[in-house]
Design an enzyme around this catalytic site. Structure first.
Site, short mmCIF file in Angstrom:
data_model
loop_
_atom_site.label_atom_id
_atom_site.label_comp_id
_atom_site.label_asym_id
_atom_site.label_seq_id
_atom_site.Cartn_x
_atom_site.Cartn_y
_atom_site.Cartn_z
N GLY A 13 0.78 -1.24 0.00
CA GLY A 13 0.00 0.00 0.00
C GLY A 13 0.81 1.28 0.00
N SER A 14 2.02 1.26 -0.55
CA SER A 14 2.80 2.51 -0.51
C SER A 14 2.18 3.59 -1.40
CB SER A 14 4.26 2.27 -0.88
OG SER A 14 4.43 2.03 -2.25
N ARG A 65 -15.93 -14.22 -9.75
CA ARG A 65 -15.43 -12.85 -9.94
C ARG A 65 -16.59 -11.85 -9.94
NH1 ARG A 65 -10.75 -11.55 -11.29
NH2 ARG A 65 -10.27 -13.58 -12.20
N ARG A 91 -5.99 -8.06 -8.89
CA ARG A 91 -7.15 -8.78 -9.42
C ARG A 91 -7.57 -8.16 -10.75
NH1 ARG A 91 -10.32 -12.23 -6.61
NH2 ARG A 91 -12.12 -11.64 -7.87
N LEU A 93 -10.52 -7.01 -13.06
CA LEU A 93 -11.88 -6.55 -12.78
C LEU A 93 -12.86 -7.12 -13.80
CD1 LEU A 93 -11.08 -2.78 -12.13
CD2 LEU A 93 -11.37 -4.59 -10.42
N ASN A 107 -5.56 3.26 -12.55
CA ASN A 107 -4.57 2.30 -12.10
C ASN A 107 -3.18 2.91 -12.26
OD1 ASN A 107 -3.53 -0.26 -11.25
ND2 ASN A 107 -3.04 -0.74 -13.38
N HIS A 109 0.74 1.66 -12.96
CA HIS A 109 1.48 0.48 -13.44
C HIS A 109 2.96 0.83 -13.53
CE1 HIS A 109 2.03 -3.32 -15.45
NE2 HIS A 109 2.86 -2.70 -16.26
N ASP A 145 -3.91 -3.63 -18.48
CA ASP A 145 -3.09 -2.40 -18.43
C ASP A 145 -3.16 -1.64 -19.75
OD1 ASP A 145 -2.22 -3.12 -15.83
OD2 ASP A 145 -0.70 -4.43 -16.68
N GLU A 174 6.13 6.75 -9.03
CA GLU A 174 4.72 6.36 -8.87
C GLU A 174 4.06 7.24 -7.81
OE1 GLU A 174 3.85 2.17 -8.36
OE2 GLU A 174 5.69 1.62 -9.39
#
Ligand code: GRF
Length: 203
Positions: A13-14, A65, A91, A93, A107, A109, A145, A174
């Site tokens: 979780g950084s 899912r 995961r 989606l 997101n 990446h 992605d 990031e």
């Protein structure tokens, strides 16, 4: 009124912490409404609790899912989330989930997409021999992605780099660009033109 973020994470979780810090420092006008993880042992979830955020574990074993994603979406709705931020969420989606939050899922990446999608992107970059690596914030679509790119940052690949040293250099970027990209999305001034994310300056 400050917009409400829902953070989905599976690990340390950084990136979530960097977003929370940017908000606390007044650099990002938003609230973290809820942090959700598919892993009840995710360190990021514990950090969220310590910082006083609503933090929910929704174990995914034994359900489809679609059912799992419906539960996640229900929690996001319950917490009146405006924007869903994936932050190390391991995961895929479901299409129904993505359709429920149109252009409202982001997101981060750890590569310069479209290079090196999927897992172990930093190792892929090293093995390939690229001289520059980086990270990408993008809207989430149904591909891997593959959604429209909002923001990227570039870092050099140095001769002595290992996966760890390169990952650390990328991670620093990031942490910088995710909050910046969220802020840009929350202005409402971005539109998607084909694959391009274009900023229109209001009159
Ligand atoms: C980051 O490298 C992010 O780009 C990728 O997963 C990692 C998550 O790191 N999607 P953290 O959990 O935010 O520290």
């Amino acid at each position: 009124m400050s917009r409400r973020l829902g953070i989905l994470l599976s690990g340390r979780g950084s990136n979530f912490v960097a977003i929370a810090d940017a908000i606390a420092a007044g650099k990002l006008d938003a609230n973290i409404a809820v942090v959700i993880s598919n892993r009840d042992d995710a360190p990021g979830l514990e950090i969220a609790r310590q910082r006083g955020f609503a933090a929910i574990a929704l174990p995914s074993q034994g359900i489809t899912r679609d059912v799992f994603d419906t539960c996640v979406a229900a929690e996001l709705d319950l917490h009146r989330v405006d924007l869903v931020c994936l932050a190390g969420y391991l995961r895929v989606l479901s299409p129904a989930f993505i359709a429920r939050f149109p252009q409202r899922i982001l997101n981060i990446h750890p590569s310069l997409l479209p290079a090196f999608p999927g897992l172990h992107s930093q190792a892929q970059a090293l093995t390939y021999g690229v001289r520059y690596a980086g990270c990408t914030v993008h809207f989430v679509d149904e591909g891997l992605d593959s959604g429209p790119i909002i923001q990227q940052a570039v870092v050099p690949v140095l001769d002595g780099d290992t996966e760890d040293t390169l990952s650390a250099r990328i991670l620093k970027e990031e942490h910088r660009i995710y909050s910046a990209a969220i802020g840009r999305v929350l202005t409402g001034n971005l539109r998607i033109d084909g694959r391009r994310v274009v900023e229109s300056i209001p009159d």
